[in-house]
Scaffold this active site. Structure first.
Site, PDB file in Angstrom:
ATOM      1  N   PHE B 126       1.743  52.210  59.663  1.00 14.53           N
ATOM      2  CA  PHE B 126       1.101  51.498  60.691  1.00 14.53           C
ATOM      3  C   PHE B 126      -0.242  52.187  60.898  1.00 14.53           C
ATOM      4  O   PHE B 126      -0.227  53.222  61.292  1.00 14.53           O
ATOM      5  CB  PHE B 126       1.943  51.084  61.782  1.00 14.53           C
ATOM      6  N   TYR B 222       6.313  44.797  73.022  1.00 13.01           N
ATOM      7  CA  TYR B 222       5.798  43.287  72.858  1.00 13.01           C
ATOM      8  C   TYR B 222       6.196  42.783  71.575  1.00 13.01           C
ATOM      9  O   TYR B 222       5.707  41.392  71.503  1.00 13.01           O
ATOM     10  CB  TYR B 222       4.229  43.230  73.101  1.00 13.01           C
ATOM     11  N   LYS B 223       6.918  43.435  70.844  1.00 11.95           N
ATOM     12  CA  LYS B 223       7.357  42.703  69.796  1.00 11.95           C
ATOM     13  C   LYS B 223       8.789  42.271  69.645  1.00 11.95           C
ATOM     14  O   LYS B 223       9.058  41.203  70.729  1.00 11.95           O
ATOM     15  CB  LYS B 223       7.341  43.682  68.500  1.00 11.95           C
TER      16      LYS B 223
END
Lengths: 410, 410
Positions: B126, B222-223
């Site tokens: 990422f 937040y996933k």
């Protein structure tokens, strides 16, 4: 001079900012003199946060990054804060915490002054500022280290080895205000950069960063900006430094093209380079209405009223209360919007006041601190707070075991 | 094998986790397959956030740090997340963003392995992970630098110069899963530390950090944790490293006594040393209910269901759709809970799906990515999504200029 409560009420009646009070939720029976620690809740904010949660997150889900411009919020809200601190809109961004932003900008500043090994600050600066600079120094492993110099000597100590001077514009305990223009000029004379922590001045003083030629600044969203507990903070980088200031925290939001998903970091050439991870969308949603309220107020009037409230408080306390010693500058032009007094029993006194609805705060070891918000504190409240303080002191109401126990956060 | 929509509905009827769906706000007419980017809103969260804003911030003001235990929230919520990743409660804290936490822990890890100069990661990790490690390397000025090695060679490249291996457990694009136990063991054999980014595995896979002997980890709120846009992230530090791991971001909340307001930094000797500035109270308030929901679900069931949804999706797409190439591991035990396919027109296809209520996302240059939440995605939705995808492809519905324009966030 305020001789009676009626005099205070007369000042309130003539106050051009009095109308702002109605924009805040203020609990009945409370005189809130701690907006310098956590600003009060603007009435519109609860609705704005609820909308962000329900309609944006809940209903529009991932699409909200575009349709509700979540992605633009750090720059949009930063641009609004810029107007409060005498900066241009593209020079301020909302990101992370004050501590993290201080790390980024101080590290960047050191890199902009190669060969200079000193980061200069003062003893008793807000602890996180000193801690972050100490951590940075350890991390830089000899390339630069924090030097702490007494405030009176500080201007003289800026020399050819000083990379950056880091100071809090308004001192968190005493409320003492640095001469931002003079010290910025002094740093520049010696070839150093200056980084101002505006946590206790943004939203109260009429700060003019660009008029002073300041290089860098950080500040807090949850004090006078009324952005809510743990609100995201902001960072200011003067336009002339933006292309060159490398953040050590080079996260994806600071990339020139965050959604290209390249393997190699290429910094945004502007203030966005100071972003790191994904911004706190809920934090930004809560912060923006507070900032908007401040934009509606005349900044010179805000500065003057907050200082006048402080002047009135000092005068009334000294005239009517026993045993407190002023720990803030007496002259308004040398203060921010909070005022501190020392007392050996400051902790217990603050607790006794809180029990009576007057909320100020204690700062170790012996400081009772009271903040005045130009947008929601009235002169009548100052009168009433002093009257309650007088009674607490005169009756030694603070001398009770309930008020002497220390809580986790004081 | 799912042959008909009825087969899918049969699986849903037998699903022991089906009841969780009702705990989420999911807009009508939407099949949400992007919870791996932004998790859906739990129904209780809006109320919890509103209460934090109105009753805690608005009414109780500064006192809430104690009375509503704002000060304890990073450790409290961290302790809950610990239970989802096979860690002990005192080993996890909620703080800052994933990017910032990665910087802290990677920097700390390098300092724990003096003389070793390599931070090892893989290409296509990422981006923020690579960017942060690149920034750290520049900042360390030769003491350590990021080395990027192809995944297939990575285990062999860990050597006596490797300070820390930094990998994302489940790859953000392909969904490919590293063997967390094997690679941790390999790093340790070579005397290196390992830092896992769990952003795409926490809340879906049954991660067991301590069973694997992992050293450090970070992850996203937040996933799959459903903590809301820009939710604060978490950091895991195995107990044995906590006293020795120095964060370069030594802010006041990481001090042994934050409210002593000393000038000298003295780190908390435990996981709190990874705190920096004031925590995002609203962010924590939004994150906690999502974490609580995950704690109610059996983790082995969650892992298995998410993989079964992915298996079903792969099988149906390959059987019914033309032109897509699987870009994820076919075997569930080598995947997380999202599945990717490549197509030269992936961007336009994803836009055409969104216009039809099927929300997945695009990742450059040619990936269409679909995430399955064990708590709220049904097998019937997988069937319906594939049917809509089949139609979009068969009719070339994506071949329209409206679907070819790129938005800011894709």
């Amino acid at each position: 001079m305020i001789e009676t409560r009626g005099d205070a009420a007369t000042l309130d009646a003539a106050d051009p900012l009095a109308g702002f009070r109605d924009a805040f939720e203020l609990p009945a029976g409370v005189i809130y003199l701690d907006g310098n620690s956590l600003g009060a809740l603007p009435k519109v904010t609860a609705g704005r946060v609820a909308e962000t949660v329900r309609d944006q997150w809940g209903r529009d889900l991932i699409r909200s990054w575009n349709t509700h411009d979540w992605i633009g919020a750090p720059l949009r809200v930063g641009g609004k804060i810029a107007a409060l601190i005498g900066a241009d809109a593209h020079e301020v961004i909302v990101a992370d915490s004050t501590s993290v932003n201080l790390f980024k900008l101080a590290a960047g500043a050191v890199a902009l002054r190669p060969g200079r090994t000193t980061i200069l600050s003062e003893p008793g600066n807000f602890p996180t500022d000193l801690y972050v600079l100490q951590g940075l120094g350890r991390f830089l492993d000899g390339r630069a280290r924090l030097k702490i110099v007494a405030a009176d000597d500080l201007a003289d100590e800026i020399d050819e080895d000083t990379a950056v001077v880091v100071l809090t514009h308004v001192h968190y305990k005493s409320g003492r205000r640095w001469d931002l223009e003079a010290l910025t000029a002094r740093a520049h004379e010696r070839g150093a950069l200056i980084l101002w922590d505006l946590s206790h001045s943004v939203g109260c003083l009429d700060v003019r960063l660009n008029a002073a030629g300041a290089d860098l600044a950080v500040g807090c969203g949850y004090k006078y900006l009324n952005g809510g507990p743990g609100a995201p903070a902001f960072a200011f980088v003067a336009e002339r430094h933006q292309a060159g200031l490398a953040s050590p925290l080079s996260g994806w939001m600071g990339h020139a093209e965050p959604f290209a998903f390249d393997d190699a970091f290429r910094p945004a050439g502007d203030i966005r380079a100071q972003l790191c991870g994904t911004p706190s969308v809920l934090g930004l949603a809560a912060l923006e209405p507070g900032v908007d309220l401040h934009l509606e107020a005349d900044r010179a009037l805000v500065e003057a009223k907050g200082l006048a409230l402080g002047d009135a408080f000092i005068e009334l306390v000294e005239r009517r209360c026993e045993g407190l010693t002023l720990a803030s500058p007496r002259e308004g032009r040398r203060r921010g919007h909070h005022v501190s007094f020392t007392h050996p029993d400051a902790y217990a006194i603050v607790q006794a006041l809180i029990a009576r609805g007057v909320i100020g705060d204690f700062r170790a070891p012996d400081i009772a601190r009271f903040g005045f918000s130009a947008l929601y504190t009235s002169f009548a409240e100052v009168w009433d707070a002093v009257e309650i303080l007088r009674e607490v002191l005169a009756t030694r109401a603070y001398d009770h075991q309930d008020f002497r126990r220390r809580a986790a956060v004081t």
